[in-house]
Design an enzyme around this catalytic site. Structure first.
Site, short mmCIF file in Angstrom:
data_model
loop_
_atom_site.label_atom_id
_atom_site.label_comp_id
_atom_site.label_asym_id
_atom_site.label_seq_id
_atom_site.Cartn_x
_atom_site.Cartn_y
_atom_site.Cartn_z
N GLY A 271 0.86 -1.19 0.00
CA GLY A 271 0.00 0.00 0.00
C GLY A 271 0.89 1.23 0.00
N TYR A 312 1.47 7.03 16.06
CA TYR A 312 2.60 6.10 16.00
C TYR A 312 3.94 6.76 16.33
CZ TYR A 312 -0.85 3.93 12.83
OH TYR A 312 -1.98 3.42 12.27
N CYS A 338 -7.36 20.24 20.38
CA CYS A 338 -7.14 20.38 21.83
C CYS A 338 -6.60 19.09 22.43
CB CYS A 338 -8.44 20.79 22.51
SG CYS A 338 -9.02 22.33 21.83
#
Ligand code: LLP
Length: 413
Positions: A271, A312, A338
């Site tokens: 991908g 990540y 926020c």
């Protein structure tokens, strides 16, 4: 991907400033040429059996483009399967993966006669057999194996260790063989694996290939005729200069070493590798502030636009568009959401910036827009596909008013 002509930034033959005139920031922009080149290179080196993992970017225009390049699709939900079919992929070039396919998912995939359903548990094999039996069908299936290999990638995108939830443990081949032989309505013709994303170490590929070959041979010896071996995706993209060098020629070499004497049809399902580098986010600086000595650029893209850094700890290079300023400063670049984790990058050296300037977040073609959200009730980002000096807006988000209207107020309020 960005080039400069007379100090003006371009994607292919299109000025970034023209895009900003027609589309509010933040937006994603993709270079069609970069996608086409990357797909063709991959096919040239690894062969024609490439199944684009559409979870990385499933915009219909991108899917149509991928289909026109004569590759297949790897899908993981009914939604993705419908997207792939709608974009014109031949059902015979679609494989269906996924660790939790429901009964409805399996029935739909069976009904569409796709190339292969890759099962991921013994229970799923049993369920599929009974569904196929009810429909009086013989269904071709694959089994996703978990080869227990550490791809040495970010822990949240590792999938090939035996304690990960994916696939069936490779030590359980005997159980798979026994079960499949008892299934009247299934035809096991493929095995697959995917040990994770952003895999750069050639050793990991080599071990995976060897394990998969051994497994296929064992199935063959048991009388189960394995035709396809799907070796997954996960090819590494260089997000920062310090990232290891990676080229798929190395994979080809290991592939040849391992499978030279065999007749298995080998395939891959990348991908990120096909599309990450073809995309950028264009974002505007909303405000500038100094907190405790940290120079913040607050931009209009946030973790709702690109969640990879917050989720990540992933790194994306950020470029300033104005190259004119002589002075350079160290900035932390943050979104408007926020949440303290809504930071794209710290200590980035850029030409001195002003409110309203544009920044570009690089290599965001994969796992960008598809993972965006309406968090903080912000609209999703638009997407633009650039083709030389031509471009098209390929996704326009619903207005926030429309999002609000989708909520339903119960009668008692
Ligand atoms: N095949 C299977 C079975 C997969 O689970 C995946 C990705 C791929 C192929 C494609 O992997 P790729 O070539 O794109 O690395 N959201 C994360 C990545 C999650 C990948 C999930 N599976 C990120 O932003 O890094």
């Amino acid at each position: 991907m960005l080039t400069y002509k007379n100090n003006n930034p371009y994607i292919e033959g299109t000025s970034l400033y023209d895009l900003v005139k027609v589309c509010e920031t933040p937006f994603y922009a993709y270079s069609q040429k970069k996608i086409v080149d990357q797909v063709n290179k991959t096919k040239q080196i690894l062969g024609k059996n490439i199944f684009y993992s559409i979870k990385s970017n499933s915009n219909q225009a991108i899917l149509k483009l991928m289909n026109s390049l004569d590759i297949g699709a790897d899908v993981v939900s009914i939604g993705e399967l419908k997207r792939a079919l709608e974009a014109g992929f031949d059902p015979n070039k679609i494989i269906f993966e996924g660790v939790g396919k429901s009964k409805q998912d399996l029935l739909y995939a069976m009904h569409k006669n796709i190339r292969l359903i890759n099962t991921e548990s013994l229970e799923e094999i049993k369920l599929l057999d009974s569904l196929a039996n009810d429909k009086n069908k013989i269904v071709d299936i694959g089994v996703r194996l978990n080869p227990d290999i550490d791809g040495e990638t970010l822990s949240k995108i590792s999938t090939g260790k035996k304690t990960d939830k994916f696939g069936i443990e490779i030590n359980n081949l005997d159980k798979i063989i026994e079960l499949v032989k008892s299934c009247k309505s299934l035809n096991l013709i493929g095995i697959s694996c995917h040990i994770g994303s952003q895999i750069s170490k050639i050793e990991a590929y080599k071990n995976t290939f060897n394990q998969m070959k051994k497994a296929a041979d064992k199935f063959m010896q048991s009388g189960i005729k394995i035709k396809h071996i799907d070796l997954g995706g996960g090819f590494h993209v260089k997000y920062k200069d310090s990232d290891p060098e990676f080229n798929i020629e190395m994979i080809k070499e290991e592939l040849d070493n391992c499978f030279a004497q065999t007749n298995y049809e080998l395939s891959f399902e990348p991908g990120r590798y096909l599309i990450a580098e073809a995309g950028v986010i264009v974002t505007s600086i909303i405000t500038i502030k100094n907190n405790g000595g940290v120079n913040y650029l607050i931009v209009d893209a946030g973790m709702n636009t690109l969640i990879r850094p917050a989720m990540y700890g992933a790194h994306h290079e950020i470029l300033a568009i104005n190259l004119k300023s002589e002075e350079s400063l160290e900035y932390s670049i943050a979104g408007p959401i926020c949440e303290s984790s809504d930071i794209f990058s710290k200590n980035v050296k850029l030409a001195k910036q002003e409110i309203g300037n544009l920044l570009v977040i690089k290599n965001t073609g994969a796992y960008g827009k598809v993972m965006s959200s309406n968090y903080n009730s912000r609209p999703l980002p638009s997407e633009i596909l650039v083709n030389k000096d031509n471009y098209a807006i390929i996704y326009s988000p619903e207005k926030i008013e429309e999002t609000i209207e989708a909520d339903v107020i119960p009668s008692w309020l």
